[in-house]
Design an enzyme around this catalytic site. Structure first.
Site, PDB file in Angstrom:
ATOM      1  N   MET A 104      -4.007   4.593  -0.355  1.00  0.00           N
ATOM      2  CA  MET A 104      -4.800   5.176   0.830  1.00  0.00           C
ATOM      3  C   MET A 104      -5.706   6.188   0.570  1.00  0.00           C
ATOM      4  SD  MET A 104      -4.076   3.333   3.462  1.00  0.00           S
ATOM      5  CE  MET A 104      -4.772   4.477   4.608  1.00  0.00           C
TER       6      MET A 104
ATOM      7  N   VAL B 116       0.802  -1.196   0.051  1.00  0.00           N
ATOM      8  CA  VAL B 116      -0.150  -0.142  -0.172  1.00  0.00           C
ATOM      9  C   VAL B 116       0.942   1.110  -0.058  1.00  0.00           C
ATOM     10  CG1 VAL B 116      -1.813   1.349   1.207  1.00  0.00           C
ATOM     11  CG2 VAL B 116      -1.717  -1.296   1.465  1.00  0.00           C
ATOM     12  N   CYS B 117       0.295   2.403  -0.781  1.00  0.00           N
ATOM     13  CA  CYS B 117       1.166   3.450  -0.441  1.00  0.00           C
ATOM     14  C   CYS B 117      -0.172   4.521  -0.714  1.00  0.00           C
ATOM     15  CB  CYS B 117       1.979   3.641  -1.752  1.00  0.00           C
ATOM     16  SG  CYS B 117       1.450   3.748  -3.394  1.00  0.00           S
ATOM     17  N   ARG B 118       0.203   5.947  -1.143  1.00  0.00           N
ATOM     18  CA  ARG B 118      -0.780   6.991  -1.125  1.00  0.00           C
ATOM     19  C   ARG B 118      -1.792   6.683  -2.270  1.00  0.00           C
ATOM     20  NH1 ARG B 118      -2.074  11.850  -3.287  1.00  0.00           N
ATOM     21  NH2 ARG B 118      -0.100  11.712  -4.843  1.00  0.00           N
TER      22      ARG B 118
ATOM     23  N   GLY C  59      -0.737   4.241  -5.320  1.00  0.00           N
ATOM     24  CA  GLY C  59      -0.808   3.044  -5.871  1.00  0.00           C
ATOM     25  C   GLY C  59       0.453   3.016  -6.883  1.00  0.00           C
TER      26      GLY C  59
END
Length: 98
Positions: free
Chosen positions: A90, A62-64, A66
């Site tokens: 996220m 997961v990141c901000r 993708g």
């Protein structure tokens, strides 16, 4: 690259199945909230933390939004790990955060 939606991740979490989440955002981004139980390894450190991961486990990254998680999944795949990118990151997550 294998992908999973935030809704599918929420279903896995609700099902109490053992899942392994890695958040590759920077430390200051984590302060705005993270998925409960997620492991935080900033993308820049991931290559140096590979020995801490288990090749027998499946990871969801997961990141901000993708993008960075996509790069992390590629890195993990290149080193023999099984990983999926949570599409939308996220920004697309509407589940619980801590």
């Amino acid at each position: 690259m294998k992908e999973i939606t935030p809704q599918e991740v929420q279903q896995l979490l609700a099902g109490k199945q053992p899942i392994h989440l890695i958040d590759v955002r920077e430390t200051d981004e984590i302060e705005s909230g993270k998925i409960p139980g997620i492991t935080h390894i900033p993308l820049g450190l991931l290559e140096f933390k590979l020995q801490d991961l288990d090749k027998a486990k499946h990871y969801i990254v997961v990141c901000r939004s993708g993008g960075r998680s996509g790069r992390a999944v590629q890195l993990l795949d290149d080193h023999g790990y099984q990983a999926m990118n949570m599409v939308g990151g996220m920004m697309a997550w509407d589940g619980e955060i801590v």
